[in-house]
Design a protein around this motif. Sequence first.
Motif, PDB file in Angstrom:
ATOM      1  N   GLY A   1      -8.881   0.594   8.530  1.00 50.37           N
ATOM      2  CA  GLY A   1      -8.066   2.047   8.988  1.00 50.37           C
ATOM      3  C   GLY A   1      -6.869   2.760   8.040  1.00 50.37           C
ATOM      4  N   LYS A   2      -7.073   2.696   6.363  1.00 48.22           N
ATOM      5  CA  LYS A   2      -5.827   2.625   6.201  1.00 48.22           C
ATOM      6  C   LYS A   2      -6.694   3.542   4.880  1.00 48.22           C
ATOM      7  CE  LYS A   2      -4.140  -1.869   6.718  1.00 48.22           C
ATOM      8  NZ  LYS A   2      -1.765  -1.847   6.271  1.00 48.22           N
ATOM      9  N   LEU A   3      -5.234   4.233   4.898  1.00 48.90           N
ATOM     10  CA  LEU A   3      -6.131   5.672   3.615  1.00 48.90           C
ATOM     11  C   LEU A   3      -6.044   4.809   2.103  1.00 48.90           C
ATOM     12  CD1 LEU A   3      -3.516   8.165   4.502  1.00 48.90           C
ATOM     13  CD2 LEU A   3      -6.001   8.362   4.631  1.00 48.90           C
ATOM     14  N   LEU A   4      -7.057   5.212   1.670  1.00 50.03           N
ATOM     15  CA  LEU A   4      -6.632   4.708   0.011  1.00 50.03           C
ATOM     16  C   LEU A   4      -6.741   5.798  -0.887  1.00 50.03           C
ATOM     17  CD1 LEU A   4     -10.171   2.251   0.514  1.00 50.03           C
ATOM     18  CD2 LEU A   4      -8.377   1.666  -0.398  1.00 50.03           C
ATOM     19  N   ARG A   5      -4.975   5.407  -0.752  1.00 46.89           N
ATOM     20  CA  ARG A   5      -4.460   6.440  -1.817  1.00 46.89           C
ATOM     21  C   ARG A   5      -4.840   6.647  -3.421  1.00 46.89           C
ATOM     22  NH1 ARG A   5      -1.202   5.954   1.516  1.00 46.89           N
ATOM     23  NH2 ARG A   5      -0.028   7.359   3.677  1.00 46.89           N
ATOM     24  N   ARG A   6      -5.297   5.152  -3.336  1.00 43.28           N
ATOM     25  CA  ARG A   6      -5.296   5.056  -5.113  1.00 43.28           C
ATOM     26  C   ARG A   6      -6.686   5.711  -5.211  1.00 43.28           C
ATOM     27  NH1 ARG A   6      -9.227   0.350  -5.469  1.00 43.28           N
ATOM     28  NH2 ARG A   6      -8.949  -0.973  -3.528  1.00 43.28           N
ATOM     29  N   ALA A   7      -8.058   5.216  -4.228  1.00 40.26           N
ATOM     30  CA  ALA A   7      -8.884   5.931  -4.856  1.00 40.26           C
ATOM     31  C   ALA A   7      -8.447   7.051  -4.580  1.00 40.26           C
ATOM     32  CB  ALA A   7     -10.127   5.279  -4.048  1.00 40.26           C
ATOM     33  N   LEU A   8      -7.893   7.946  -3.434  1.00 40.98           N
ATOM     34  CA  LEU A   8      -8.188   9.611  -4.436  1.00 40.98           C
ATOM     35  C   LEU A   8      -7.093   9.386  -4.835  1.00 40.98           C
ATOM     36  CD1 LEU A   8      -6.862  10.814  -0.740  1.00 40.98           C
ATOM     37  CD2 LEU A   8      -8.861  11.205  -1.612  1.00 40.98           C
ATOM     38  N   GLN A   9      -6.474   8.974  -5.616  1.00 38.89           N
ATOM     39  CA  GLN A   9      -5.783   9.506  -6.789  1.00 38.89           C
ATOM     40  C   GLN A   9      -6.486   8.931  -8.305  1.00 38.89           C
ATOM     41  OE1 GLN A   9      -2.895   6.932  -7.609  1.00 38.89           O
ATOM     42  NE2 GLN A   9      -0.979   8.353  -8.601  1.00 38.89           N
ATOM     43  N   ALA A  10      -7.294   7.845  -7.927  1.00 40.44           N
ATOM     44  CA  ALA A  10      -8.272   7.920  -9.162  1.00 40.44           C
ATOM     45  C   ALA A  10      -9.152   8.664  -8.651  1.00 40.44           C
ATOM     46  CB  ALA A  10      -9.149   6.687  -8.822  1.00 40.44           C
ATOM     47  N   VAL A  11      -9.429   9.406  -8.282  1.00 36.19           N
ATOM     48  CA  VAL A  11     -10.829  10.776  -8.238  1.00 36.19           C
ATOM     49  C   VAL A  11     -10.464  11.925  -8.499  1.00 36.19           C
ATOM     50  CG1 VAL A  11     -12.100  11.432  -6.418  1.00 36.19           C
ATOM     51  CG2 VAL A  11     -12.483   9.575  -6.660  1.00 36.19           C
ATOM     52  N   ALA A  12      -8.582  12.075  -7.790  1.00 36.00           N
ATOM     53  CA  ALA A  12      -8.453  13.032  -8.307  1.00 36.00           C
ATOM     54  C   ALA A  12      -8.191  13.289  -9.922  1.00 36.00           C
ATOM     55  CB  ALA A  12      -7.066  13.538  -7.542  1.00 36.00           C
ATOM     56  N   GLU A  13      -7.894  12.095 -10.623  1.00 37.33           N
ATOM     57  CA  GLU A  13      -7.707  12.200 -12.167  1.00 37.33           C
ATOM     58  C   GLU A  13      -8.142  12.379 -12.225  1.00 37.33           C
ATOM     59  OE1 GLU A  13      -5.112   9.469 -12.638  1.00 37.33           O
ATOM     60  OE2 GLU A  13      -2.998  10.737 -12.410  1.00 37.33           O
ATOM     61  N   GLY A  14      -9.812  12.100 -12.248  1.00 32.07           N
ATOM     62  CA  GLY A  14     -10.964  11.741 -13.024  1.00 32.07           C
ATOM     63  C   GLY A  14     -11.407  10.383 -13.815  1.00 32.07           C
ATOM     64  N   ARG A  15     -10.724   9.299 -12.849  1.00 34.37           N
ATOM     65  CA  ARG A  15     -10.824   7.975 -13.419  1.00 34.37           C
ATOM     66  C   ARG A  15     -11.847   7.020 -12.512  1.00 34.37           C
ATOM     67  NH1 ARG A  15      -6.523   5.118 -11.721  1.00 34.37           N
ATOM     68  NH2 ARG A  15      -4.820   7.260 -10.713  1.00 34.37           N
ATOM     69  N   ASP A  16     -11.435   6.346 -12.538  1.00 29.98           N
ATOM     70  CA  ASP A  16     -12.752   4.997 -11.562  1.00 29.98           C
ATOM     71  C   ASP A  16     -12.239   4.720 -10.749  1.00 29.98           C
ATOM     72  OD1 ASP A  16     -14.333   3.335 -10.741  1.00 29.98           O
ATOM     73  OD2 ASP A  16     -14.541   1.939 -12.556  1.00 29.98           O
ATOM     74  N   PRO A  17     -12.394   4.990  -9.100  1.00 26.60           N
ATOM     75  CA  PRO A  17     -11.782   4.648  -8.474  1.00 26.60           C
ATOM     76  C   PRO A  17     -11.468   2.844  -8.200  1.00 26.60           C
ATOM     77  CG  PRO A  17     -13.894   5.444  -7.466  1.00 26.60           C
ATOM     78  CD  PRO A  17     -13.671   4.987  -8.996  1.00 26.60           C
ATOM     79  N   GLY A  18     -12.225   2.081  -9.088  1.00 25.48           N
ATOM     80  CA  GLY A  18     -12.005   0.661  -9.251  1.00 25.48           C
ATOM     81  C   GLY A  18     -12.401   0.390  -8.004  1.00 25.48           C
ATOM     82  N   ASP A  19     -12.029  -0.840  -7.379  1.00 24.14           N
ATOM     83  CA  ASP A  19     -12.578  -1.847  -6.568  1.00 24.14           C
ATOM     84  C   ASP A  19     -12.609  -1.685  -4.986  1.00 24.14           C
ATOM     85  OD1 ASP A  19     -12.133  -5.350  -5.596  1.00 24.14           O
ATOM     86  OD2 ASP A  19     -12.350  -4.481  -3.521  1.00 24.14           O
ATOM     87  N   LEU A  20     -14.199  -1.004  -4.964  1.00 22.62           N
ATOM     88  CA  LEU A  20     -14.241  -0.409  -3.194  1.00 22.62           C
ATOM     89  C   LEU A  20     -14.930  -0.500  -2.149  1.00 22.62           C
ATOM     90  CD1 LEU A  20     -15.255   3.669  -4.709  1.00 22.62           C
ATOM     91  CD2 LEU A  20     -13.041   2.412  -3.600  1.00 22.62           C
ATOM     92  N   THR A  21     -14.967  -2.208  -2.080  1.00 24.77           N
ATOM     93  CA  THR A  21     -15.736  -3.101  -1.077  1.00 24.77           C
ATOM     94  C   THR A  21     -15.299  -2.689  -0.274  1.00 24.77           C
ATOM     95  OG1 THR A  21     -13.389  -5.100  -1.956  1.00 24.77           O
ATOM     96  CG2 THR A  21     -16.470  -5.022  -2.885  1.00 24.77           C
ATOM     97  N   THR A  22     -13.551  -2.543  -0.006  1.00 26.98           N
ATOM     98  CA  THR A  22     -13.279  -2.233   0.883  1.00 26.98           C
ATOM     99  C   THR A  22     -13.492  -1.359   2.021  1.00 26.98           C
ATOM    100  OG1 THR A  22     -10.901  -2.180   0.230  1.00 26.98           O
ATOM    101  CG2 THR A  22     -11.356  -4.486   0.459  1.00 26.98           C
TER     102      THR A  22
END
Length: 644
Positions: free
Chosen positions: A609-630
């Motif tokens: 239930g924690k915000l995945l800010r790193r994934a949001l940031q990656a998507v917003a910068e057009g990068r690969d969001p990385g490990d998304l297993t969680t």
Amino acid sequence: MQSYADFHQQSLSDRDAFWAEQAKRIDWETPPQQICDYSNPPFARWFVGGKTNICHNAVDRHAAQRPNDAALIAVSTETNTEKTYSFAELQREVERMAATLLDLGVQQGDRVLIYMPMIAEACFAMLACTRIGAIHSVVFGGFASGSLSTRIDDAQPKVIVSADGGSRGAKPVPYKPLLDEAINLAQHKPAAVLLIDRGLTPMNLVEGRDVLWGDMRAKHMDAQVPCVWLDSTAPSYTLYTSGTTGKPKGVQRDTGGYAVALATSIPYIYGGKPGETFFSTSDIGWVVGHSYIIYGPLLGGMATIMYEGLPTQGFDHQPDGGIWWRLVDKYKVSVMFSAPTAIRVLKKQDPAHLTKHDLSSLKALFLAGEPLDEPTAKWISDGLNGKPIIDNYWQTETGWPILGISNGIEGVEKNQPRFGSPGFPTYGYNVRLVDEATGLAVEGDDAKGVLVVEGPLPPGCLQTVWGDDKRFVSTYWNKMEDAATGEGRWVYSTYDWARRDADGYYFILGRTDDVINVAGHRLGTREIEESIAAHPNVAEAAVVGVADDVKGQVALAFVTAKSSEGLDTPEGIKKMEQEIMRQVDGDLGAVARPARVMIVTALPKTRSGKLLRRALQAVAEGRDPGDLTTIDDPSSLMAIKSMV
Ligand code: ATP
Ligand code: MG
């Protein structure tokens, strides 16, 4: 009356005396010879030479004295069942489970992986492991086969305990096919798989490997399995962090230190007493579930509620936004523990649910896991008629709160909680704020810096990273030079960024990675989120910094709305965006104003239930969001990707 600050200071300066006293809260077969061995920093060994057993202290000793008192209350609005186990009944079930594990070849030190829904048998399995000295590794029941298989390979379990399935919103969620696939993917193969057949979804059993709990329980109906006395420093379990910042880390916990730390926290932090009821709405897959659904309440002689179901679903699968409060009323809950994310879900419900039930037994509501924004804290505090809402700051690694309000200590002055702050360093934790660049302590009335804890960490915290002492040291520890003596001291950190006000209250501003730099101004994304959350129609907000040619970084805000009314036209959306921007301008100034506010239907979160800010940031910068297993709901991220 002693001040809390003095009490806290004493817990550090008279460390061994302080913890020697707390160690008396549990039974020892052999008392410890040394309280803390810190001869090989940053590794700390607690209660060295002592022998004890967590299951004995959580179950047997209470069963001997108060056999008929409630111990485990298993409630499921998914299967519409409620069952209370007394301490004596819990002990018998745990012995049957322990006998089963022994029968399947599990020996002291072997690992047992538990992949289970929130049912009583999961509790039996955890306690059965600690009873016989097996090391459990609980994997959250919602994880897919890929994440499960890497955890199987990491833990190398002799046995896996699982079930046919779970249930969510009255729909069965099959576990067994995921488990079979995970075992296929893994290098390591367990010798046996023990399955609880709940009759929820059909299961195919693998010949020679899979056994049913129903059969094993019948076989071991009268089993008596003594608790094995273990070295205080023997590992009790491993558990993974939430994976918010990257690949999850496998935390290893000890035996004696953990038992003493939790047994102490129940009265000191939570004000809980034997015979009362503790209700934590977390899941056994997370640290809160380990410490405050299973071990803490039982070590403290309390009854504990295990709840399977949604916060908005009642019995007979009827919608009920007041189900938690119904349970508080029915079981006379005195201490409740939840997460800000859950309260934000309730915020979308009718607040009348909070006043429909008799909540007079409830002393306080504790929340942890994420920043507790002031509007959310205020909403629930008003709803609960001003009962204390207490924010706790801690981590999988520490196992119990680093910051909180410890108001249950006799002879020590009580502190007032303040909205937006998790309060003060907990006894035993030597907390400092340090400058990120120089590593030196930051002092003063309004200090900001990286939150660190000077070693040794108190009892109950991680011993090491499972199978990887090097990673333990390199991930968490730094040596800080003492300006006066030039001596190096070890400090522990997970890189959370915090502020301490003139009265000593701490405020968590987010992770250091989440601090953004707009045209030379350092801003905590949390501060912006907090401001946005004050807008009357905002349910939840996530702010990330994205690279910008001109300003270095700009803030982007992603927001979910409480009500979609008026948001069906571009003009309506625009209006809400502008209101939010004005709100931020007013609270923090124009530098903090998000470059864009996007109203979305869901935010990407971890399973915990924690915000995945790193994934949001990656998507917003057009990068690969990385490990998304969680990640919990990948479609939320996909939808945002198409928006940006
Ligand atoms: P990972 O370490 O794998 O990236 P994670 O840090 O989210 O994941 P957890 O151990 O579940 O894993 O969470 C601990 C972190 O949660 C803390 O370091 C902090 O960032 C955040 N946190 C916990 N409680 C609070 C709180 N009361 N206020 C603010 N932040 C909190
Ligand atoms: Mg972490």
